[in-house]
Design a protein around this motif. Structure first.
Motif, PDB file in Angstrom:
ATOM      1  N   GLY A  53      57.423  36.991  22.115  1.00 19.28           N
ATOM      2  CA  GLY A  53      56.089  36.143  22.656  1.00 19.28           C
ATOM      3  C   GLY A  53      55.029  37.281  23.634  1.00 19.28           C
ATOM      4  O   GLY A  53      55.486  37.873  23.948  1.00 19.28           O
ATOM      5  N   TYR A  63      51.531  38.593  29.416  1.00 16.10           N
ATOM      6  CA  TYR A  63      52.912  38.359  29.200  1.00 16.10           C
ATOM      7  C   TYR A  63      53.451  38.469  28.213  1.00 16.10           C
ATOM      8  O   TYR A  63      52.607  38.268  26.996  1.00 16.10           O
ATOM      9  CB  TYR A  63      52.415  36.710  29.893  1.00 16.10           C
ATOM     10  CG  TYR A  63      51.787  36.473  30.743  1.00 16.10           C
ATOM     11  CD1 TYR A  63      52.044  36.795  31.753  1.00 16.10           C
ATOM     12  CD2 TYR A  63      50.183  36.810  30.234  1.00 16.10           C
ATOM     13  CE1 TYR A  63      51.171  35.692  33.130  1.00 16.10           C
ATOM     14  CE2 TYR A  63      49.287  36.012  31.333  1.00 16.10           C
ATOM     15  CZ  TYR A  63      49.922  35.341  33.447  1.00 16.10           C
ATOM     16  OH  TYR A  63      48.754  35.418  34.005  1.00 16.10           O
ATOM     17  N   LEU A  65      57.376  37.976  26.508  1.00 18.44           N
ATOM     18  CA  LEU A  65      58.882  37.547  26.289  1.00 18.44           C
ATOM     19  C   LEU A  65      59.498  38.515  25.504  1.00 18.44           C
ATOM     20  O   LEU A  65      59.250  38.728  24.780  1.00 18.44           O
ATOM     21  CB  LEU A  65      58.623  36.206  25.648  1.00 18.44           C
ATOM     22  CG  LEU A  65      59.090  34.494  26.035  1.00 18.44           C
ATOM     23  CD1 LEU A  65      58.627  33.459  25.569  1.00 18.44           C
ATOM     24  CD2 LEU A  65      59.385  34.499  26.786  1.00 18.44           C
ATOM     25  N   LEU A  72      60.787  36.637  30.944  1.00 18.64           N
ATOM     26  CA  LEU A  72      59.561  36.946  30.965  1.00 18.64           C
ATOM     27  C   LEU A  72      58.858  38.110  31.849  1.00 18.64           C
ATOM     28  O   LEU A  72      58.841  37.497  33.327  1.00 18.64           O
ATOM     29  CB  LEU A  72      58.821  34.916  31.440  1.00 18.64           C
ATOM     30  CG  LEU A  72      58.049  34.859  31.179  1.00 18.64           C
ATOM     31  CD1 LEU A  72      56.798  35.210  30.133  1.00 18.64           C
ATOM     32  CD2 LEU A  72      56.775  33.845  31.238  1.00 18.64           C
ATOM     33  N   PRO A  98      64.947  33.695  23.530  1.00 19.09           N
ATOM     34  CA  PRO A  98      63.133  33.639  24.292  1.00 19.09           C
ATOM     35  C   PRO A  98      62.682  34.201  23.257  1.00 19.09           C
ATOM     36  O   PRO A  98      63.461  34.834  22.243  1.00 19.09           O
ATOM     37  CB  PRO A  98      62.423  34.479  24.888  1.00 19.09           C
ATOM     38  CG  PRO A  98      63.885  35.080  25.717  1.00 19.09           C
ATOM     39  CD  PRO A  98      64.809  34.315  24.608  1.00 19.09           C
ATOM     40  N   LEU A 101      55.857  32.380  22.874  1.00 14.73           N
ATOM     41  CA  LEU A 101      55.001  32.072  23.914  1.00 14.73           C
ATOM     42  C   LEU A 101      53.250  32.184  23.865  1.00 14.73           C
ATOM     43  O   LEU A 101      53.115  32.877  23.037  1.00 14.73           O
ATOM     44  CB  LEU A 101      54.778  33.735  25.227  1.00 14.73           C
ATOM     45  CG  LEU A 101      54.744  33.535  25.992  1.00 14.73           C
ATOM     46  CD1 LEU A 101      55.053  32.910  26.663  1.00 14.73           C
ATOM     47  CD2 LEU A 101      54.289  35.068  26.461  1.00 14.73           C
ATOM     48  N   TYR A 109      53.126  28.638  27.761  1.00 15.45           N
ATOM     49  CA  TYR A 109      54.725  28.320  27.382  1.00 15.45           C
ATOM     50  C   TYR A 109      55.156  29.072  26.856  1.00 15.45           C
ATOM     51  O   TYR A 109      54.841  29.391  25.974  1.00 15.45           O
ATOM     52  CB  TYR A 109      53.337  26.839  26.127  1.00 15.45           C
ATOM     53  CG  TYR A 109      52.086  25.530  27.103  1.00 15.45           C
ATOM     54  CD1 TYR A 109      52.619  24.751  27.223  1.00 15.45           C
ATOM     55  CD2 TYR A 109      51.304  26.488  27.080  1.00 15.45           C
ATOM     56  CE1 TYR A 109      52.345  23.859  28.157  1.00 15.45           C
ATOM     57  CE2 TYR A 109      50.086  25.507  27.512  1.00 15.45           C
ATOM     58  CZ  TYR A 109      50.596  24.521  28.284  1.00 15.45           C
ATOM     59  OH  TYR A 109      49.685  23.382  28.316  1.00 15.45           O
ATOM     60  N   ALA A 110      56.707  29.243  26.624  1.00 14.89           N
ATOM     61  CA  ALA A 110      57.471  29.677  26.382  1.00 14.89           C
ATOM     62  C   ALA A 110      58.144  28.388  25.772  1.00 14.89           C
ATOM     63  O   ALA A 110      58.287  27.511  25.857  1.00 14.89           O
ATOM     64  CB  ALA A 110      58.066  31.029  27.554  1.00 14.89           C
ATOM     65  N   THR A 111      59.609  29.046  24.182  1.00 16.74           N
ATOM     66  CA  THR A 111      59.938  28.136  23.670  1.00 16.74           C
ATOM     67  C   THR A 111      61.082  29.089  23.536  1.00 16.74           C
ATOM     68  O   THR A 111      61.805  30.501  23.701  1.00 16.74           O
ATOM     69  CB  THR A 111      59.178  27.912  22.039  1.00 16.74           C
ATOM     70  OG1 THR A 111      59.624  29.079  21.620  1.00 16.74           O
ATOM     71  CG2 THR A 111      58.362  27.341  22.009  1.00 16.74           C
ATOM     72  N   ASP A 112      62.375  28.453  23.374  1.00 17.23           N
ATOM     73  CA  ASP A 112      63.540  29.287  23.097  1.00 17.23           C
ATOM     74  C   ASP A 112      64.251  28.293  21.794  1.00 17.23           C
ATOM     75  O   ASP A 112      64.134  27.621  21.760  1.00 17.23           O
ATOM     76  CB  ASP A 112      64.783  28.306  24.347  1.00 17.23           C
ATOM     77  CG  ASP A 112      66.200  29.422  24.156  1.00 17.23           C
ATOM     78  OD1 ASP A 112      66.435  29.995  23.467  1.00 17.23           O
ATOM     79  OD2 ASP A 112      66.459  30.327  25.123  1.00 17.23           O
TER      80      ASP A 112
END
Lengths: 319, 162
Positions: A53, A63, A65, A72, A98, A101, A109-112
């Motif tokens: 991301g 930024y 991921l 990150l 990860p 993003l 905001y990030a997700t897994d």
């Protein structure tokens, strides 16, 4: 298709202010080309191993991921790594896989892929909190410092786009499919246009669509000429075998950029450019395959190279 | 699955000899198990590195091995699909090597790995991760697919820690 909506009209205008306003909406173009302006990560450094991301901020920081080292990373506008956080785990600020993003003015905001919810970091990569979510997040867009839109999917329920506030309260909901068309078949990437509308690109269907936030489909477009995506049986599950589209983004002029998947002519490289009305204006091809397409507020496009160990930043050239 | 037959052993030996010859030519250190001791090769499909659940059994297995055993008795082999064209293949090999570096470092793995640039092992890579155990005591080569079945971890570690 029956549409169920709970969009809260009073909330939406504020919620979608997070998306950059689009000037010169949909000005006609005949051709799009890219000029590389920055490359981060190469075969001989340790900058990126498998980025997933990307997002950027108003100051030009980038930024990223990285799924391979569960991190990150923050790069300065010249591509120099200035900070890194995260490690493998399930504690605060840790990742298993990860994936997505996006950035609001003050937060990331990030997700897994394996954890329900959205991780919130500040721009110095300090973990702030986890926004709870009813299920795993399949796609995400930041809408502001206190709102994020997520695509949630379950085995029994059709996909829905939820707008969550910082505490995980559902502010509004767009149900764009009224029944499950098959596992993963309603997977979409989406992008709000900042004017109360939303574009969707289906991962496993030849469909790009425009919706109003109160649940009305304005148009639907086929770009690939694919009638049906072949399905494969994996263990007890029947899953789509090929991707139609991988990602969707909006440029600063309001054009829709849709990244083609395995079923496009140049798999994972073709980018279809559409007007806000759904007219197919042109197609261009990325230099390398990508899973992701991101356009920042200054209209630079980011995509993958070298199978995820390189992030490319391009200037978009219009003709 | 036990490869006990002389034919299977011969074929595997030929394959490994070819693989070692190709890797030595690239300046890599020998990946052969040390003579007179049990050792194992871990065949890994680099494409599965993007799938966290696929790799968890590998990490669980490695956690069961002391660092010294990993360093001395375990070698990794990174397999990947063959892209078309020599230039693409060379680049792909470098990409695979770099991904491994990131993954190894982030997960605290101690064993080194070489890239199967000749694609010798594609045929026996029947899962995301496959272990080939050279059991010195029983004079046997045995293949395991991850995730391991009950008792197999003890079998492998028993042989390696012997």
């Amino acid at each position: 298709m029956k549409i169920r909506t709970l969009w809260i009209s009073a909330v939406l205008p504020a919620v979608f202010l997070g998306t950059a306003f689009l000037g010169q909406a949909g000005a006609a173009i005949k051709k799009v080309a890219l000029e590389e302006v920055l490359s981060i990560g190469g075969l001989d450094d340790e900058a990126l191993f498998q980025w997933t991301g990307v997002a950027s901020d108003a100051e030009g920081f980038i930024y990223v991921l990285d799924a391979m080292d569960y991190s990150l990373k923050k790069f300065d506008p010249h591509g120099k790594l200035v900070k890194k956080t995260g490690r493998k785990g399930q504690g605060p600020g840790e990742f298993i896989a990860p994936r997505l993003l996006d950035a609001s003015p003050n937060f990331l905001y990030a997700t897994d892929q394996n954890v329900a919810g959205v991780f919130v970091f500040d721009r110095e990569l300090n973990f702030k909190r986890r926004i709870p979510c009813p299920s795993l997040v399949a796609y995400l867009k930041a809408l502001g410092d206190d709102a994020v839109a997520v695509l949630t999917m379950g085995f029994q329920e059709p996909g829905k786009i939820l707008v969550l506030n910082g505490e995980g309260k559902i502010l509004s909901e767009l149900a764009f499919a009224d029944k499950a068309p098959g596992l993963l078949m309603d997977s979409v990437s989406f992008v709000p246009d900042g004017r109360g509308q939303l574009y969707l690109a289906y991962l496993f269907q030849d469909r790009v669509e425009k919706w109003t936030l109160d649940g009305k489909r304005l148009w639907s477009k086929k770009l690939l000429g694919v009638k049906k995506v072949e399905k494969k049986k994996i263990s007890s599950l029947t899953l789509p075998g090929e991707t139609c589209f991988k990602d969707i983004a909006l440029d600063g002029r309001g054009h829709i950029f849709v990244l083609g998947g395995r079923l496009s002519k140049s798999p994972s490289r073709d980018v279809y450019v559409l007007s806000p009305g759904g007219e197919h204006l042109t197609t261009f091809t990325l230099p390398d395959t990508s899973h992701c397409l991101y356009i920042d507020r200054d209209n630079f496009l980011y995509a993958r190279a070298n199978d995820g160990i390189t992030l490319k930043k391009y200037r978009i050239l219009y003709d | 699955m036990i490869l006990r037959t002389a034919l299977a052993m011969t074929m595997t030996a030929v394959m490994m000899a070819s693989f070692l010859a190709s890797e030595t030519g690239r300046g890599a250190s020998s990946a052969a198990p040390e003579r007179g001791r049990s050792a194992c090769w871990i065949l890994m499909d680099i494409e599965s590195f993007f799938c966290a659940p696929c790799l968890q059994p590998l990490l669980d297995f490695c956690r069961a091995l002391p660092a010294r055993v990993q360093e001395e008795r375990v070698k990794g082999i990174l397999a990947y699909g063959a892209p078309e064209g020599r230039e693409r293949s060379e680049r792909r090999m470098l990409i695979v090597r770099k991904k491994w570096q990131g993954f190894k470092s982030a997960n605290g793995l101690r064993f080194s790995a070489v890239v199967d640039s000749g694609h010798f092992f594609q045929g026996i890579l029947t899962a995301a991760v496959v272990i080939l155990l050279f059991d010195e005591e029983r004079q046997m080569l045995k293949k395991y697919s991850l995730p391991l079945r009950p008792g197999q971890l003890e079998e492998i570690t028993g042989s390696l820690l012997n």
